[in-house]
Design a protein around this motif. Sequence first.
Motif, mmCIF file in Angstrom:
data_model
loop_
_atom_site.group_PDB
_atom_site.id
_atom_site.type_symbol
_atom_site.label_atom_id
_atom_site.label_comp_id
_atom_site.label_asym_id
_atom_site.label_seq_id
_atom_site.Cartn_x
_atom_site.Cartn_y
_atom_site.Cartn_z
ATOM 1 N N ARG A 101 7.271 14.423 8.030
ATOM 2 C CA ARG A 101 7.634 15.799 7.658
ATOM 3 C C ARG A 101 6.870 16.807 8.509
ATOM 4 O O ARG A 101 7.438 17.796 8.964
ATOM 5 C CB ARG A 101 7.366 16.033 6.169
ATOM 6 C CG ARG A 101 8.431 15.442 5.278
ATOM 7 C CD ARG A 101 8.314 15.924 3.838
ATOM 8 N NE ARG A 101 7.039 15.598 3.226
ATOM 9 C CZ ARG A 101 6.768 14.453 2.608
ATOM 10 N NH1 ARG A 101 7.690 13.521 2.524
ATOM 11 N NH2 ARG A 101 5.587 14.242 2.076
ATOM 12 N N GLU B 30 0.054 4.203 -0.574
ATOM 13 C CA GLU B 30 -0.618 5.338 0.077
ATOM 14 C C GLU B 30 -0.287 5.400 1.569
ATOM 15 O O GLU B 30 -0.099 6.474 2.119
ATOM 16 C CB GLU B 30 -2.132 5.276 -0.141
ATOM 17 C CG GLU B 30 -2.558 5.608 -1.551
ATOM 18 C CD GLU B 30 -2.070 6.978 -2.012
ATOM 19 O OE1 GLU B 30 -2.202 7.963 -1.264
ATOM 20 O OE2 GLU B 30 -1.533 7.042 -3.138
ATOM 21 N N THR B 31 -0.209 4.257 2.214
ATOM 22 C CA THR B 31 0.155 4.221 3.629
ATOM 23 C C THR B 31 1.579 4.723 3.817
ATOM 24 O O THR B 31 1.863 5.492 4.746
ATOM 25 C CB THR B 31 0.013 2.790 4.182
ATOM 26 O OG1 THR B 31 -1.338 2.371 4.019
ATOM 27 C CG2 THR B 31 0.391 2.727 5.647
ATOM 28 N N ALA C 272 4.656 11.757 4.952
ATOM 29 C CA ALA C 272 4.075 13.089 5.143
ATOM 30 C C ALA C 272 3.938 13.414 6.627
ATOM 31 O O ALA C 272 4.233 14.540 7.053
ATOM 32 C CB ALA C 272 2.712 13.171 4.455
ATOM 33 N N SER C 273 3.522 12.453 7.423
ATOM 34 C CA SER C 273 3.385 12.665 8.871
ATOM 35 C C SER C 273 4.734 12.981 9.499
ATOM 36 O O SER C 273 4.837 13.849 10.370
ATOM 37 C CB SER C 273 2.785 11.429 9.542
ATOM 38 O OG SER C 273 1.463 11.241 9.113
ATOM 39 N N ASN D 294 0.836 -1.189 0.000
ATOM 40 C CA ASN D 294 0.000 0.000 0.000
ATOM 41 C C ASN D 294 0.877 1.247 0.000
ATOM 42 O O ASN D 294 1.291 1.727 1.050
ATOM 43 C CB ASN D 294 -0.928 -0.021 1.219
ATOM 44 C CG ASN D 294 -1.976 1.053 1.155
ATOM 45 O OD1 ASN D 294 -1.810 2.067 0.472
ATOM 46 N ND2 ASN D 294 -3.063 0.852 1.865
ATOM 47 N N LYS E 24 3.180 6.802 1.794
ATOM 48 C CA LYS E 24 3.139 8.249 1.548
ATOM 49 C C LYS E 24 2.637 8.991 2.782
ATOM 50 O O LYS E 24 3.168 10.036 3.147
ATOM 51 C CB LYS E 24 2.223 8.568 0.362
ATOM 52 C CG LYS E 24 2.793 8.215 -0.967
ATOM 53 C CD LYS E 24 1.789 8.571 -2.053
ATOM 54 C CE LYS E 24 2.173 8.001 -3.385
ATOM 55 N NZ LYS E 24 1.152 8.264 -4.412
ATOM 56 N N GLN E 25 1.609 8.458 3.417
ATOM 57 C CA GLN E 25 1.044 9.073 4.618
ATOM 58 C C GLN E 25 2.074 9.102 5.745
ATOM 59 O O GLN E 25 2.203 10.094 6.458
ATOM 60 C CB GLN E 25 -0.200 8.307 5.053
ATOM 61 C CG GLN E 25 -0.968 8.956 6.171
ATOM 62 C CD GLN E 25 -1.714 10.183 5.700
ATOM 63 O OE1 GLN E 25 -2.094 10.273 4.548
ATOM 64 N NE2 GLN E 25 -1.915 11.136 6.584
ATOM 65 N N ALA E 26 2.810 8.018 5.914
ATOM 66 C CA ALA E 26 3.831 7.957 6.958
ATOM 67 C C ALA E 26 4.923 8.990 6.709
ATOM 68 O O ALA E 26 5.357 9.691 7.632
ATOM 69 C CB ALA E 26 4.428 6.554 7.035
#
Length: 63
Positions: A17, A7-8, A14-15, A5, A10-12
């Motif tokens: 940052r 997206e997961t 981004a979090s 995944n 990418k989310q990690a």
Amino acid sequence: MKITNAETLKQALASMRLEGLSLSPEVNTLMLNALVDPNIDTEDIKRLLVKPYRNAKEKRDGH
């Protein structure tokens, strides 16, 4: 374990940052590559994360 995944991941990233956290350049590059390369898995990331600690331990132990 395969990273299935993006997206997961990418989310990690981004979090991290948003929290002002950073990875070493090598780990960051591997994480970004994992977004597009299905051959990179969590073991590759783990190996890179523990490498400095393993090297320090080997130096301490004289290996």
